[in-house]
Design a protein around this motif. Structure first.
Motif, PDB file in Angstrom:
ATOM      1  N   LYS A  70      36.737  30.852  39.220  1.00 43.28           N
ATOM      2  CA  LYS A  70      36.662  31.235  37.807  1.00 43.28           C
ATOM      3  C   LYS A  70      35.306  30.930  37.186  1.00 43.28           C
ATOM      4  N   THR A  71      34.526  30.033  37.786  1.00 37.34           N
ATOM      5  CA  THR A  71      33.199  29.750  37.229  1.00 37.34           C
ATOM      6  C   THR A  71      32.254  30.933  37.347  1.00 37.34           C
ATOM      7  N   TYR A  72      32.612  31.935  38.165  1.00 38.81           N
ATOM      8  CA  TYR A  72      31.755  33.101  38.332  1.00 38.81           C
ATOM      9  C   TYR A  72      32.034  34.192  37.303  1.00 38.81           C
ATOM     10  N   GLY A  73      32.933  33.912  36.374  1.00 38.27           N
ATOM     11  CA  GLY A  73      33.139  34.766  35.208  1.00 38.27           C
ATOM     12  C   GLY A  73      33.383  36.222  35.516  1.00 38.27           C
ATOM     13  N   ASP A  74      32.560  37.095  34.905  1.00 39.73           N
ATOM     14  CA  ASP A  74      32.758  38.543  35.015  1.00 39.73           C
ATOM     15  C   ASP A  74      32.480  39.077  36.416  1.00 39.73           C
ATOM     16  N   ALA A  75      31.838  38.283  37.265  1.00 39.88           N
ATOM     17  CA  ALA A  75      31.606  38.741  38.636  1.00 39.88           C
ATOM     18  C   ALA A  75      32.917  38.882  39.396  1.00 39.88           C
ATOM     19  N   VAL A 106      48.693  27.946  50.852  1.00 37.23           N
ATOM     20  CA  VAL A 106      48.708  28.955  49.793  1.00 37.23           C
ATOM     21  C   VAL A 106      47.518  29.886  50.018  1.00 37.23           C
ATOM     22  N   HIS A 107      47.734  31.167  49.726  1.00 36.03           N
ATOM     23  CA  HIS A 107      46.692  32.174  49.954  1.00 36.03           C
ATOM     24  C   HIS A 107      46.275  32.796  48.628  1.00 36.03           C
ATOM     25  N   VAL A 108      44.967  32.875  48.427  1.00 32.60           N
ATOM     26  CA  VAL A 108      44.391  33.423  47.193  1.00 32.60           C
ATOM     27  C   VAL A 108      43.483  34.594  47.553  1.00 32.60           C
ATOM     28  N   THR A 109      43.535  35.650  46.767  1.00 31.89           N
ATOM     29  CA  THR A 109      42.664  36.815  46.956  1.00 31.89           C
ATOM     30  C   THR A 109      41.783  36.992  45.727  1.00 31.89           C
ATOM     31  N   ALA A 110      40.503  37.173  45.961  1.00 32.85           N
ATOM     32  CA  ALA A 110      39.547  37.409  44.870  1.00 32.85           C
ATOM     33  C   ALA A 110      38.831  38.726  45.105  1.00 32.85           C
ATOM     34  N   GLU A 111      38.627  39.449  44.028  1.00 34.27           N
ATOM     35  CA  GLU A 111      37.938  40.744  44.085  1.00 34.27           C
ATOM     36  C   GLU A 111      36.691  40.648  43.216  1.00 34.27           C
ATOM     37  N   LEU A 112      35.542  40.883  43.814  1.00 30.05           N
ATOM     38  CA  LEU A 112      34.270  40.725  43.114  1.00 30.05           C
ATOM     39  C   LEU A 112      33.515  42.042  43.027  1.00 30.05           C
ATOM     40  N   LEU A 118      28.676  37.026  45.556  1.00 31.42           N
ATOM     41  CA  LEU A 118      29.652  36.984  46.637  1.00 31.42           C
ATOM     42  C   LEU A 118      29.236  36.023  47.746  1.00 31.42           C
ATOM     43  N   GLY A 119      27.985  36.115  48.195  1.00 32.15           N
ATOM     44  CA  GLY A 119      27.535  35.253  49.275  1.00 32.15           C
ATOM     45  C   GLY A 119      27.584  33.785  48.898  1.00 32.15           C
ATOM     46  N   GLU A 120      27.190  33.469  47.680  1.00 34.43           N
ATOM     47  CA  GLU A 120      27.219  32.077  47.230  1.00 34.43           C
ATOM     48  C   GLU A 120      28.642  31.559  47.119  1.00 34.43           C
ATOM     49  N   LEU A 121      29.536  32.378  46.565  1.00 42.37           N
ATOM     50  CA  LEU A 121      30.923  31.943  46.386  1.00 42.37           C
ATOM     51  C   LEU A 121      31.614  31.723  47.726  1.00 42.37           C
ATOM     52  N   THR A 122      31.446  32.654  48.656  1.00 45.01           N
ATOM     53  CA  THR A 122      32.104  32.495  49.954  1.00 45.01           C
ATOM     54  C   THR A 122      31.612  31.241  50.669  1.00 45.01           C
ATOM     55  N   THR A 123      30.325  30.944  50.549  1.00 43.46           N
ATOM     56  CA  THR A 123      29.791  29.750  51.192  1.00 43.46           C
ATOM     57  C   THR A 123      30.361  28.486  50.561  1.00 43.46           C
TER      58      THR A 123
END
Length: 237
Positions: A70-75, A106-112, A118-123
């Motif tokens: 959620k810290t990535y906001g509108d991304a 638990v499994h979470v799905t995020a759509e960016l 994306l690269g920073e978040l996945t890392t």
């Protein structure tokens, strides 16, 4: 026996007539475009000696993951929680069935939509303990204007092809009889439709922050196909 008049309905002739010959053609479009969205899956795991400890640990790790995303906001265009499970682990030895520990998942799905983030978040997600990251799955939105662009291009090709056939006979098109959408969708040369690149990382043990992954978006292939039937002015053969 009555003679049909000019006002009576004319019988359907599937292959046209000498006065109104028919032509049937196919129009295709193949577009290669950049993706609009990327999806990643995050699997969060926890373990405890009893059920409550496993649940508490899973809840803490799940909150950490959700807060980070959620810290990535509108991304982040969409964030969803999927499967959840708590499974007992039985002791392998000993009499009776005794629970050795509990495993939670638990499994979470995020759509960016921001591929730079994306690269920073996945890392950062993959750097968390007991966390698995799968993806990315590159895609177009279901209402992407690219699909309409492909359909229009397929229609234009069908009309152009029909005109070329008519011109080869020294005549021209007269009227459109039918236009049918035969195929619209994704096509990936050299692979089955829907096949994507993916990576999987487990949480690291080091305290140092990992460098962001450099992810190259996978180009999307969109295909549209139509069939069209026209009548032509009678050619002079």
């Amino acid at each position: 026996m009555t003679t049909p008049s000019a006002d009576d309905p004319q019988p359907f002739v599937p292959y046209g007539t000498p006065d109104a010959p028919r032509i049937a053609v196919r129009g295709e479009a193949h577009l290669e475009v950049d993706p609009e969205i990327a999806r990643i899956g995050v699997g969060i795991t926890a373990r405890g000696k009893d059920r409550r400890a496993a649940l508490d640990d899973l809840a803490r790790r799940n909150t950490t993951v959700l807060d980070l995303i959620k810290t990535y906001g509108d991304a982040v265009e969409r964030l969803e929680t999927g499967a959840f499970s708590i499974t007992p682990e039985l002791k392998e030895k000993g009499r009776g069935e005794r629970v050795h520990a509990y495993h939670g998942h638990v499994h979470v799905t995020a759509e960016l939509t921001d591929f730079a983030a994306l690269g920073e978040l996945t890392t950062r997600l993959a750097d968390l303990d007991l966390t698995r990251v799968d993806g990315p799955w590159w895609a177009l939105r279901t209402d992407s204007p690219v699909y309409g662009q492909a359909r229009r291009q397929a229609v234009r090709e069908a009309v152009q092809r029909a005109r070329e056939y008519a011109e080869a006979l020294g005549t021209s098109l007269a009227a459109l009889l039918e236009l049918a959408d035969t195929d619209v969708g994704d096509a990936r040369p050299g692979s089955r439709p829907g096949r994507v690149r993916r990576f999987s990382l487990l949480g690291a043990e080091e305290d140092d922050t990992a460098a962001p992954l450099d992810l190259e978006p996978q180009r999307q292939y969109v295909r549209a196909q139509v069939t069209a039937r026209f009548t032509m002015a009678p050619p002079r053969l």
